[in-house]
Design a protein around this motif. Structure first.
Motif, PDB file in Angstrom:
ATOM      1  N   ALA A 183      -4.300   1.931  -3.701  1.00  0.00           N
ATOM      2  CA  ALA A 183      -3.960   1.026  -2.598  1.00  0.00           C
ATOM      3  C   ALA A 183      -3.559   1.856  -1.378  1.00  0.00           C
ATOM      4  O   ALA A 183      -2.393   2.121  -1.126  1.00  0.00           O
ATOM      5  N   VAL A 207       0.841  -1.198   0.000  1.00  0.00           N
ATOM      6  CA  VAL A 207       0.000   0.000   0.000  1.00  0.00           C
ATOM      7  C   VAL A 207       0.875   1.245   0.000  1.00  0.00           C
ATOM      8  O   VAL A 207       2.095   1.174   0.162  1.00  0.00           O
ATOM      9  N   PHE A 243      -7.745  -2.849   0.357  1.00  0.00           N
ATOM     10  CA  PHE A 243      -6.679  -1.980  -0.188  1.00  0.00           C
ATOM     11  C   PHE A 243      -5.539  -2.830  -0.759  1.00  0.00           C
ATOM     12  O   PHE A 243      -5.057  -2.586  -1.851  1.00  0.00           O
ATOM     13  N   MET A 244      -5.111  -3.838   0.005  1.00  0.00           N
ATOM     14  CA  MET A 244      -4.023  -4.710  -0.456  1.00  0.00           C
ATOM     15  C   MET A 244      -4.426  -5.472  -1.715  1.00  0.00           C
ATOM     16  O   MET A 244      -3.612  -5.696  -2.607  1.00  0.00           O
ATOM     17  N   CYS A 259      -4.639   2.856   2.936  1.00  0.00           N
ATOM     18  CA  CYS A 259      -4.607   2.149   4.224  1.00  0.00           C
ATOM     19  C   CYS A 259      -5.505   2.926   5.172  1.00  0.00           C
ATOM     20  O   CYS A 259      -5.363   4.151   5.291  1.00  0.00           O
ATOM     21  N   CYS A 304      -7.914  -7.417   3.428  1.00  0.00           N
ATOM     22  CA  CYS A 304      -7.715  -5.983   3.225  1.00  0.00           C
ATOM     23  C   CYS A 304      -8.024  -5.635   1.776  1.00  0.00           C
ATOM     24  O   CYS A 304      -7.289  -6.027   0.865  1.00  0.00           O
ATOM     25  N   ASN A 339      -4.176  -4.459  -5.757  1.00  0.00           N
ATOM     26  CA  ASN A 339      -3.064  -4.830  -6.644  1.00  0.00           C
ATOM     27  C   ASN A 339      -3.336  -6.178  -7.312  1.00  0.00           C
ATOM     28  O   ASN A 339      -3.817  -7.103  -6.667  1.00  0.00           O
TER      29      ASN A 339
END
Length: 310
Positions: A84, A61, A269-270, A86, A267, A273
């Motif tokens: 990405a 991130v 956000f993670m 957090c 997550c 990718n």
């Protein structure tokens, strides 16, 4: 684009451009499989310092790519997706934090590495979940402390170090998503299991744990403890690499409150990718992490103090 093509092209480009791929434990399995190094954020940024690569591709991130750039100013740092973020870093706005600091003068400011570079510039010390106790214990007892941005980690550290701290009210959405009721339900079905939890989790989850520690700490605990079954309370991505290291052990992700596809805590956000984004980022050399040199140098100071202490 099919997976075989992407993998072949990423490997070709990596060799051609003298690049190194770093992947956080929470990345999806395809990315972990192609990475040169898998680990937590600081461990990865330090690994990059010891390579002769010209380009670092950080699959993690935003704050992790920033930390890699802070520690590696002469290398080009790329990461697959600007989105990405957090929840911890995003929940600690620099202007708000500046005001928060002003309300608590004469406090030593300790920030968890999961924060933006600007927040690091306002810090006396940075810490990771692995070395946080050591960092807090290094501060003279007559000094007051601000701890940010994770209040759950802060509360855990207060308990462990017997130090009262002023806590910024931030938290990780992943580690706040665990369901105590569902966890107890799983434990009743697996009474010989050991529960390992990340200290970003809420206190009621930590009270159930046989072991509390960072992602690296949890990994080592599962590898070395003689138990055959483990319930792991952190982002479920950690289980991919861990299950390869201990194929004879049963690893169960701690359940989340939400009914999602894996019934575990992931997550989002993670997981922004992907292999395709990783390929495009390496091919086009964008997005690139660029930091003003004055900001980078100021953010480096508390990290260097941490590294000296730990």
């Amino acid at each position: 684009m099919n997976k075989t093509f992407l993998v072949q092209e990423i490997l070709r480009l990596k060799h051609e451009k003298n690049a190194v791929i770093l992947a956080h434990y929470y990345q999806n399995e395809d990315i972990q499989e192609i990475a040169d190094f898998i680990g937590d954020s600081l461990e990865l940024a330090k690994k990059a310092q010891n390579t002769d690569a010209d380009i670092i591709v950080f699959a993690g991130v935003l704050f992790m790519a920033e930390t890699a750039k802070i520690l590696n100013p002469d290398k080009k740092v790329l990461f697959p997706d600007w989105e990405a973020g957090c929840s911890l870093a995003d929940g600690c706005d620099p202007e708000d934090f500046k005001m928060f600091k002003q309300q608590h003068p004469d406090h030593v400011v300790v920030t968890y590495i999961n924060c933006a570079a600007e927040i690091k510039t306002m810090s006396d010390l940075v810490c990771t979940s692995a070395n946080a106790k050591k960092i807090i214990n290094s501060i003279p007892e007559d000094k007051k402390i601000i701890f940010a941005p994770d209040q759950n980690l802060g509360k855990y550290l207060e308990k462990e170090t017997k130090r009262e701290m002023v806590l910024w009210k931030g938290s990780c959405v992943v580690h706040e998503a665990f369901s105590l009721d569902k966890l107890i339900e799983i434990y009743k079905k697996n009474p010989t299991a050991k529960i390992a939890a990340h200290p970003e989790s809420e206190s009621h989850i930590l009270k159930t744990a046989h072991y509390i520690g960072s992602t690296s700490g949890i990994t080592n605990f599962v590898k070395t403890d003689p138990a055959a079954v483990f319930i792991v309370a952190t982002e479920a991505g950690i289980l991919h690499e861990l299950s390869k290291a201990v194929p004879e052990k049963t690893l169960i992700p701690a359940p989340s409150k939400e009914d999602n596809t894996c019934a575990c805590s992931e997550c989002s956000f993670m997981k922004v990718n992907t292999l395709e984004k990783l390929y495009l980022c390496l091919k086009n050399e964008t997005p690139e992490m660029v930091l003003p040199e004055t900001l980078r140098k100021e953010a480096l100071k508390p990290i260097e103090r941490m590294l000296e202490l730990s």
